[in-house]
Design a protein around this motif. Structure first.
Motif, short mmCIF file in Angstrom:
data_model
loop_
_atom_site.label_atom_id
_atom_site.label_comp_id
_atom_site.label_asym_id
_atom_site.label_seq_id
_atom_site.Cartn_x
_atom_site.Cartn_y
_atom_site.Cartn_z
N SER A 257 10.34 37.41 49.02
CA SER A 257 10.56 35.97 48.94
C SER A 257 10.87 35.39 50.31
O SER A 257 11.56 36.00 51.13
N SER B 183 8.13 27.29 50.05
CA SER B 183 8.07 28.68 49.63
C SER B 183 6.77 29.35 50.05
O SER B 183 5.68 28.76 49.90
N PRO C 290 5.79 33.19 49.39
CA PRO C 290 6.03 34.59 49.02
C PRO C 290 4.90 35.52 49.43
O PRO C 290 3.73 35.12 49.43
#
Lengths: 109, 111
Positions: free
Chosen positions: B22, B73, B75
């Motif tokens: 992450s 984000s 990932p």
């Protein structure tokens, strides 16, 4: 492929001495950056020099850039034991940020 | 606090497993990057993204995949196709052509 190549790979000096690290790169750049990494940690940005600049200072750091030779140098003056770390140059261009293999600096008290 | 956060700090993967690392940032940066660091190899670029829903392969993308569904984000999935995944993985973000901010890294080990 890695764009920047630092020289020397390792450098050992005494506190109070100056440390000079060099970086060579291959293609045109928008800017060149120097980073520091303590063992097992993330990188911390030190200084950015744009392609139209020749020299930049930040505290005890001095960076030079010679675009005709595709090279840069980082000078740390009056080094301290806390400066012990790995130092990387990174070139910015073509939407990416490309790093060299780094110089390991050891400053002994 | 503003910054970039990687999790977990340590990750163990069994042979044949996919694992996801992450990376979250609240710096409002458009660009995000994933790097792999092996001893003596410096940082090698895996993937990068300049905008949501778009990303580009770096020098060593084989065996990895990413997504950029949100600005915050990015990932990274290490797939079973990556034959030598043991390494230190670093995520970074930046404004375009500006200094990058790094997370503290994820150390991945194959067991």
């Amino acid at each position: 492929s890695q764009q920047g190549e630092e020289d020397p790979q390792a450098l050992s000096i005494q506190e109070g001495e100056n440390a000079t690290m060099n970086c060579s790169y291959k293609t045109s750049i928008n800017n060149l950056q120097w980073y520091r990494q303590n063992s097992g940690r993330g990188l911390v940005h030190l200084i950015l020099i744009r392609s139209n600049e020749r020299e930049k200072h930040s505290g005890r750091l001095r960076v030079t850039l010679d675009t005709s030779k595709k090279s840069s140098s980082l000078l740390i003056t009056a080094s301290r034991a806390a400066d012990t770390a790995s130092y990387f140059c990174a070139t910015s261009g073509y939407s990416t940020l490309t790093f060299g293999k780094g110089t390991m600096l050891l400053v002994s008290p | 606090d503003g910054g970039i956060t990687q999790s977990p700090k340590y990750l163990f993967r069994k042979e044949g497993q996919n694992v996801t690392l992450s990376c979250e940032q609240n710096l409002n940066h458009d660009a995000m990057y994933w790097y792999r660091q092996d001893p003596g190899q410096g940082l090698r670029l895996i993937y990068y993204s300049q905008i949501v829903n778009d990303f580009q392969k770096g020098d060593i993308a084989e065996g990895y995949s990413v997504s950029r569904e949100k600005k915050e984000s990015f990932p990274l999935t290490v797939t079973s196709a990556q034959k030598n995944p043991t390494a230190f993985y670093l995520c970074a973000s930046s404004r375009v052509e500006r200094e990058a901010f790094f997370g503290q890294g994820t150390r991945l080990t194959v067991v």
